[in-house]
Design a protein around this motif. Structure first.
Motif, PDB file in Angstrom:
ATOM      1  N   GLU A  77       0.836  -1.214   0.000  1.00  0.00           N
ATOM      2  CA  GLU A  77       0.000   0.000   0.000  1.00  0.00           C
ATOM      3  C   GLU A  77       0.867   1.259   0.000  1.00  0.00           C
ATOM      4  OE1 GLU A  77      -3.817  -0.694   2.690  1.00  0.00           O
ATOM      5  OE2 GLU A  77      -2.024  -1.702   3.473  1.00  0.00           O
ATOM      6  N   ARG A  78       1.961   1.216   0.742  1.00  0.00           N
ATOM      7  CA  ARG A  78       2.850   2.383   0.766  1.00  0.00           C
ATOM      8  C   ARG A  78       3.470   2.597  -0.620  1.00  0.00           C
ATOM      9  NH1 ARG A  78       5.978   1.740   6.635  1.00  0.00           N
ATOM     10  NH2 ARG A  78       4.134   0.972   7.723  1.00  0.00           N
ATOM     11  N   PHE A  79       3.796   1.510  -1.252  1.00  0.00           N
ATOM     12  CA  PHE A  79       4.368   1.587  -2.594  1.00  0.00           C
ATOM     13  C   PHE A  79       3.383   2.264  -3.561  1.00  0.00           C
ATOM     14  CE2 PHE A  79       4.983  -0.269  -6.850  1.00  0.00           C
ATOM     15  CZ  PHE A  79       6.299   0.075  -7.074  1.00  0.00           C
ATOM     16  N   GLU A  80       2.110   1.940  -3.425  1.00  0.00           N
ATOM     17  CA  GLU A  80       1.094   2.561  -4.290  1.00  0.00           C
ATOM     18  C   GLU A  80       1.078   4.076  -4.114  1.00  0.00           C
ATOM     19  OE1 GLU A  80      -0.665   1.392  -6.817  1.00  0.00           O
ATOM     20  OE2 GLU A  80       0.560  -0.402  -6.440  1.00  0.00           O
ATOM     21  N   ILE A  81       1.167   4.513  -2.855  1.00  0.00           N
ATOM     22  CA  ILE A  81       1.183   5.972  -2.609  1.00  0.00           C
ATOM     23  C   ILE A  81       2.435   6.591  -3.229  1.00  0.00           C
ATOM     24  CG2 ILE A  81       1.243   7.787  -0.842  1.00  0.00           C
ATOM     25  CD1 ILE A  81      -0.382   5.960   0.962  1.00  0.00           C
ATOM     26  N   ALA A  82       3.572   5.895  -3.085  1.00  0.00           N
ATOM     27  CA  ALA A  82       4.817   6.410  -3.671  1.00  0.00           C
ATOM     28  C   ALA A  82       4.643   6.614  -5.173  1.00  0.00           C
ATOM     29  CB  ALA A  82       5.975   5.452  -3.397  1.00  0.00           C
ATOM     30  N   LYS A  83       3.980   5.663  -5.817  1.00  0.00           N
ATOM     31  CA  LYS A  83       3.745   5.773  -7.257  1.00  0.00           C
ATOM     32  C   LYS A  83       2.915   7.013  -7.581  1.00  0.00           C
ATOM     33  CE  LYS A  83       2.152   2.079  -9.577  1.00  0.00           C
ATOM     34  NZ  LYS A  83       1.701   0.665  -9.671  1.00  0.00           N
ATOM     35  N   ARG A  84       1.883   7.211  -6.753  1.00  0.00           N
ATOM     36  CA  ARG A  84       1.013   8.379  -6.962  1.00  0.00           C
ATOM     37  C   ARG A  84       1.809   9.682  -6.813  1.00  0.00           C
ATOM     38  NH1 ARG A  84      -3.302   6.830  -3.060  1.00  0.00           N
ATOM     39  NH2 ARG A  84      -3.039   8.902  -2.174  1.00  0.00           N
ATOM     40  N   ILE A  85       2.656   9.722  -5.788  1.00  0.00           N
ATOM     41  CA  ILE A  85       3.455  10.932  -5.556  1.00  0.00           C
ATOM     42  C   ILE A  85       4.378  11.188  -6.743  1.00  0.00           C
ATOM     43  CG2 ILE A  85       5.285  11.940  -4.108  1.00  0.00           C
ATOM     44  CD1 ILE A  85       3.970  10.464  -1.713  1.00  0.00           C
ATOM     45  N   LEU A  86       4.999  10.117  -7.221  1.00  0.00           N
ATOM     46  CA  LEU A  86       5.908  10.281  -8.362  1.00  0.00           C
ATOM     47  C   LEU A  86       5.168  10.840  -9.568  1.00  0.00           C
ATOM     48  CD1 LEU A  86       8.555   9.946  -9.924  1.00  0.00           C
ATOM     49  CD2 LEU A  86       7.950   7.557 -10.330  1.00  0.00           C
ATOM     50  N   SER A  87       3.973  10.306  -9.824  1.00  0.00           N
ATOM     51  CA  SER A  87       3.303  10.783 -11.041  1.00  0.00           C
ATOM     52  C   SER A  87       2.831  12.226 -10.859  1.00  0.00           C
ATOM     53  CB  SER A  87       2.210   9.819 -11.486  1.00  0.00           C
ATOM     54  OG  SER A  87       0.997  10.147 -10.880  1.00  0.00           O
ATOM     55  N   ALA A  88       2.459  12.592  -9.628  1.00  0.00           N
ATOM     56  CA  ALA A  88       2.105  14.004  -9.391  1.00  0.00           C
ATOM     57  C   ALA A  88       3.318  14.894  -9.630  1.00  0.00           C
ATOM     58  CB  ALA A  88       1.588  14.185  -7.966  1.00  0.00           C
ATOM     59  N   CYS A  89       4.482  14.468  -9.126  1.00  0.00           N
ATOM     60  CA  CYS A  89       5.703  15.266  -9.301  1.00  0.00           C
ATOM     61  C   CYS A  89       6.010  15.438 -10.781  1.00  0.00           C
ATOM     62  CB  CYS A  89       6.892  14.606  -8.603  1.00  0.00           C
ATOM     63  SG  CYS A  89       6.805  14.726  -6.810  1.00  0.00           S
ATOM     64  N   GLU A  90       5.912  14.341 -11.515  1.00  0.00           N
ATOM     65  CA  GLU A  90       6.236  14.421 -12.937  1.00  0.00           C
ATOM     66  C   GLU A  90       5.264  15.332 -13.674  1.00  0.00           C
ATOM     67  OE1 GLU A  90       6.675  10.186 -13.805  1.00  0.00           O
ATOM     68  OE2 GLU A  90       8.847  10.512 -14.056  1.00  0.00           O
ATOM     69  N   SER A  91       4.009  15.343 -13.224  1.00  0.00           N
ATOM     70  CA  SER A  91       3.042  16.213 -13.894  1.00  0.00           C
ATOM     71  C   SER A  91       3.364  17.686 -13.649  1.00  0.00           C
ATOM     72  CB  SER A  91       1.618  15.887 -13.438  1.00  0.00           C
ATOM     73  OG  SER A  91       1.397  16.424 -12.155  1.00  0.00           O
ATOM     74  N   PHE A  92       4.094  17.989 -12.593  1.00  0.00           N
ATOM     75  CA  PHE A  92       4.515  19.373 -12.357  1.00  0.00           C
ATOM     76  C   PHE A  92       5.889  19.662 -12.970  1.00  0.00           C
ATOM     77  CE2 PHE A  92       1.192  19.287  -9.153  1.00  0.00           C
ATOM     78  CZ  PHE A  92       0.672  20.567  -9.238  1.00  0.00           C
ATOM     79  N   GLY A  93       6.438  18.687 -13.687  1.00  0.00           N
ATOM     80  CA  GLY A  93       7.724  18.913 -14.348  1.00  0.00           C
ATOM     81  C   GLY A  93       8.930  18.675 -13.463  1.00  0.00           C
ATOM     82  N   ILE A  94       8.722  18.012 -12.335  1.00  0.00           N
ATOM     83  CA  ILE A  94       9.864  17.710 -11.449  1.00  0.00           C
ATOM     84  C   ILE A  94      10.493  16.401 -11.926  1.00  0.00           C
ATOM     85  CG2 ILE A  94      10.546  17.162  -9.069  1.00  0.00           C
ATOM     86  CD1 ILE A  94       7.973  18.835  -8.276  1.00  0.00           C
TER      87      ILE A  94
END
Lengths: 783, 228
Positions: free
Chosen positions: A442-459
């Motif tokens: 479950e923690r891994f799933e959240i990490a994935k979500r965070i990564l995709s949010a970061c990438e959507s902001f160009g990070i």
């Protein structure tokens, strides 16, 4: 413009100053003012460069800031709009016009006295004027202070929409005069979203090539080289390579992959024309930029290619002495925690200054500023308050980490734009609105979500770090395993760096160090890159050192051997207790003073120790100083030892919830315009050893700030210091401001150039020749 | 570019700190450590130019349009038609080092500060020695070096000298609004060039504004190390 930027090479122009001198610019006259009178000369210089092949003309506005123009009778707008229009006239649409901006000419804090906001405003004026006058892009050049360049770039991004070029001047070895490292420049300025970066001035092409290679290895941005005509002869100032040699040396740019090329000091249209010829047949090579994660300050680069320690000590949570220091604005206490962690081997410092009821954003800004002056560490801005995060990011020059976001969308949307804007890295915690999930998956799933949010902001992915969160093992033993598993999954499946606050694991258990260091080793083996630990705990840094050796990060075991080879012989011997506290202080024995105070607390109260032992010991030292038996160096050593004793007492009082020791408040400051503070700090330290509560406003303090603070704190005594004849008037103004504030207080003044007569003349109550006299005065005023 | 070496004289540093005589062993050990740190952190740089002197009315550095005021500098340069103007710095790294130690240990901080002053003096000595060698080969002599703030030469002249030497761009030295050079351990100085050897010249305390209020003199020395 887009089409021009697709060319293999874009030619910039050559020196402006050299050409103006040839055209009769007198020594000591600002070039901008000369061409205001002689626009035809300026236009002919621009035309000569454009005829030689330049695609971009740099305007003659290098020093057109309000600071340099003050007293000239001309405004920034006037000078800039005149210069830009001359360049545009010469360009006639065949070339672009770059608004050229150099350094202000005054040093920023902490070395100098120029503040962030003042520097920002000076740049803003120039940028707005240049954009209005029709410049096509902005070229910042010849900067040697990375912090100043960063402010300039922020001002450009926030006040114009023009493309930004940024170049600095380096010495051999790849550092600027102020110590900024080429890689730190590249990392920091690339992060702010400029359009091209590189080097100009200081040396010839041959000497600049190794430096632009280093910048190009770090930054994916297009590169710029604007080199001098070789090196100047120290006696007559003539540069030592001709146009053909210059072009020949510059041709190395093709292989390195530099796109924007031109000349600086000593070059003229001949150099540009030769350069244009030689490059017309050249091809620009493709560059490879290293994909490593890098963090930095101005002077230090930290590559996350092995385990790096984040020091956790700058954090008030659960530390009463720390909270008290923040409440009392005792910045030195906070900063000294940064210095001691640096000395203990931290690579990065976490900065958390959240205390309920205090203005976190303003504290964060002050601490970040102070830490940058006192250490060379990259910082991790740690806060739940978006305002504090932004204040920290804005104040920090370098590439920081933001700690933290989590899976909550609202938080991601608020914080990630700031991370992107300031070019930072970010820590994502694997939790969300629902709390911390139990399982690694479950923690891994959240990490994935965070990564995709970061990438959507160009990070960039390499700048996203995940903290899989460590729970107390005494509450649930399986949780440690879940954390370790999550760390491994994030590292292996997502390819992200991982962060972990380690100490939480042992909460509530005895012998916490054992659990912490063992867990740390397990976590590193599972892929932890950035442990957040207390580097002052030897077991923790030991675990990191051993891990690096065993996992092959320490080639030849060199670092391990360096760190530990002397250990047996230098193991700290316990301080000798054959001396008493009197002797410890008079001889300046710090370790003994500390140990003796700790044991004295078993039989005496803090106040008894201060009044019956510390003060009489200091009095004795003071008397000997007055009689000429000892000198200032010895007096200061005693003060240092006494400080150690005092710190023991302060911590003890804070932990037992008592109020601060105070025999009265004294506000102390070095006056406006003066930056000498060693003398003031000696007086501060000695007075605080006598039990006075010192409110230290630092150096370069305005009269208003002194008056305001004295009034707000209701301080009965104010101490002012000045070391220069040129800053004595500011001392007089400060006395005046205090008197007219209506706050009744005594004022003592001191400093090398001061005399008793002058003290009297400006209306001070006392002249303190030295720290000993300051104590006598404080006793008289406050008891 | 010439390479300059610097050297910290710990006894000189001790004197700058207000010490007199010889430091005790404990202090000496710390001073040696401070001296090592300063020598390591220093990045010495020098910029110099040669200027003609016009003495018709006021003493003027001709091409620069800068006037040097005061009796002392006039006496020093009475036999010179030109002079070397230079600025020397040991760089900003020293300042960062001092800022860091300020949070750890006050007495050691002031030792570092004093050692840094000694280091910049030694840098100036090096410049002077090189110039002496250069000019004596041409049969010329140099005067002592003289800095703003010595005797009655006003310190307010500092910004003009730095600007004439383009110190900010050439060696990274800038001047604040209140005339303080940054990095702080920087010196500007004038050395006269003349056909004759300098007759006895003492910087002296006579023209100094602090003559009656000087901590050095109270300890029986001058700020330039002369025993009174």
């Amino acid at each position: 413009m887009d089409r021009l930027f697709e060319n293999d090479f874009v030619l910039l122009d050559g020196a402006m100053g050299t050409m103006l001198q040839r055209a009769g610019l007198p020594t000591g006259v600002l070039p901008e003012l000369f061409t205001l009178e002689h626009p035809e000369i300026l236009e002919s210089i621009h035309c000569a460069y454009l005829d030689a092949g330049s695609n971009i003309a740099y305007t003659n506005t290098f020093s057109s800031n309000a600071h340099k123009l003050s007293g000239s009778g001309h405004t920034v707008e006037e000078v800039i709009s005149a210069s830009v229009s001359v360049a545009k006239r010469a360009a006639k649409g065949r070339a672009l016009v770059a608004l050229d901006i150099g350094p202000i000419g005054e040093m920023l804090e902490p070395s100098g006295t120029l503040g962030f906001d003042d520097a920002y405003e000076l740049f803003r004026q120039m940028l707005v004027a240049g954009a209005k006058a029709g410049a096509d892009l902005i070229a910042f050049e010849t900067f040697t202070d990375l912090a100043e360049l960063r402010i300039a770039v922020l001002a450009a991004k926030e006040n114009t929409t023009l493309p930004v070029f940024a170049t600095m001047s380096f010495e051999e070895g790849g550092r600027t005069f102020t110590g900024a490292l080429a890689e730190c420049f590249a990392e920091t300025i690339t992060g702010l979203g400029v359009d091209a970066i590189g080097v100009n001035c200081s040396m010839g092409p041959e000497e600049l090539m190794p430096i632009i290679r280093r910048i190009g290895a770090v930054s994916p941005l297009p590169l710029i080289v604007k080199a001098n005509a070789g090196l100047p002869d120290p006696r007559d100032g003539h540069y030592n390579i001709n146009a053909a040699e210059f072009a020949e040396q510059m041709s190395e740019c093709a292989e390195i992959g530099v796109q924007f090329i031109g000349g600086c000091c000593g070059t003229d249209p001949k150099y540009i024309s030769e350069l244009s010829n030689i490059m017309s047949t050249a091809k620009r090579s493709k560059r490879t930029v290293s994909a490593e994660t890098r963090l930095c300050s101005i002077t230090k680069l930290v590559t996350v290619d092995e385990v790096r320690i984040i020091g956790e000590r700058i954090n008030p949570t659960g530390k009463k002495r720390f909270q008290q220091a923040l409440r009392e604005n005792d910045l030195d206490y906070v900063l000294s925690q940064g210095v001691s962690q640096t000395d203990a081997g931290a690579d990065i410092l976490d900065v958390n200054v959240g205390v309920p009821g205090l203005d976190e954003a303003s504290l964060m800004q002050k601490c970040v500023k102070g830490l940058q002056g006192a250490t060379d560490m990259p910082l991790q801005i740690d806060s739940n308050d978006v305002g504090a995060i932004e204040a920290g990011l804005r104040a920090f020059c370098g590439k920081a980490i933001v700690n933290s976001v989590n899976g909550e969308e609202e938080k991601l949307e608020k914080v990630l734009p700031l991370v992107k804007k300031y070019g930072a890295a970010v820590v994502g915690l694997t939790m969300d609105e629902r709390g911390i999930p139990e399982t690694a998956e479950e923690r891994f799933e959240i990490a994935k979500r965070i990564l995709s949010a970061c990438e959507s902001f160009g990070i960039a992915k390499k700048d996203v770090f995940i903290d899989c969160l460590c729970l107390t093992v005494s509450a649930s033993q399986s949780s440690a395993l879940q954390t370790l598993k999550a760390v491994r999954m994030v590292k292996e499946k997502l390819g992200l760096h991982t962060v972990l606050g380690v100490s939480n694991i042992s909460f509530g258990l005895p012998n916490r160090e054992l659990i912490n260091s063992t867990f740390l080793t397990l976590a590193m083996e599972n892929g932890l890159d950035l442990p957040i630990i207390n580097p002052n705990v030897v077991a923790m840094t030991d675990a990191v050192a051993a891990f690096k050796l065993l996992r092959g990060f320490d080639s030849g075991a060199q670092r391990y051997v360096d760190k530990y080879s002397g250990v047996m012989s230098t193991t700290m011997s316990p301080p000798s207790v054959s001396v008493d506290i009197f002797e410890a202080i008079s001889k300046g024995l710090k370790a003994e003073a500390k140990a003796l105070t700790q044991s004295l607390l078993k039989t005496k109260t803090e106040l008894e120790i201060i009044n019956e032992l510390l003060i009489p010991a200091l009095d004795l030292v003071g008397e000997r100083y007055e009689k000429g038996e000892i000198f200032l160096p010895q007096l200061m050593r005693s003060a240092d030892a006494s400080c150690e004793a005092f710190e023991v007492l302060k911590t003890n009082i804070a932990n037992s919830g008592g109020s601060t020791v105070s025999k009265g408040k004294i506000v102390i400051a070095t006056v406006k315009g003066d930056i000498h503070d060693i003398g003031k700090n000696i007086v501060k330290t000695i007075l605080s050893n006598y039990g006075y509560q010192m409110i230290d406003l630092g150096r370069d303090v305005s009269p208003e700030a002194v008056a305001l603070t004295a009034k707000r704190e209701n301080a009965a005594l104010v101490g002012l210091s000045a070391l220069m004849t040129t800053t004595l008037p500011a001392m007089a103004e400060t006395v005046k401001a205090l008197r007219s504030s209506g706050h009744k207080c005594k004022i003592m003044v001191g400093g090398a150039v001061l005399t008793a007569e002058y003290a009297k003349e400006i209306g001070a109550d006392y002249y303190a020749k030295d720290a000993k006299q300051a104590v006598d005065i404080a006793k008289e005023v406050l008891g | 570019m010439d390479n300059y070496s610097i050297h910290v004289d710990i006894h000189e540093a001790y004197r700058y700190m207000g010490g007199f005589g010889k430091p005790d062993n404990a202090l000496e050990t710390e001073l040696i450590k401070a001296a090592e740190l300063i020598e390591k952190a220093a990045t010495p740089r020098v910029i110099e130019i040669i200027c003609a002197i016009n003495k018709t009315n006021r003493l003027e550095l001709t091409e620069l349009g800068i006037y040097l005021e005061g009796k002392a500098i006039r006496a020093l340069l009475h036999d010179s038609d030109s002079c070397v103007l230079f600025c020397a710095t040991i760089g900003g790294g020293v300042e960062a080092l001092i800022r860091k130690w300020q949070l750890k240990n006050l007495s050691f901080t002031s030792m570092l500060d004093a050692c840094a002053s000694s280091a910049v003096e030694s840098l100036c000595d090096g410049v002077e020695a090189r110039l002496t060698q250069f000019y004596s080969a041409q049969g010329l002599f140099l005067t002592d070096r003289f800095s703003p703030g010595y005797g009655d030469l006003p310190i307010e002249i500092q910004p003009a000298l730095c600007s004439a030497l383009d110190t900010s761009r050439k060696i990274g030295v800038s001047v604040t609004d209140s005339g303080i050079m940054i990095p702080r351990k920087s010196v500007t100085a004038v050395i006269g060039i003349s056909k004759n050897a300098q007759k006895h010249f003492e910087i002296g305390c006579r023209d100094c504004g602090r003559i009656n209020n000087c901590n050095f003199r109270e300890n029986g020395v001058t700020c330039y190390g002369q025993i009174i």
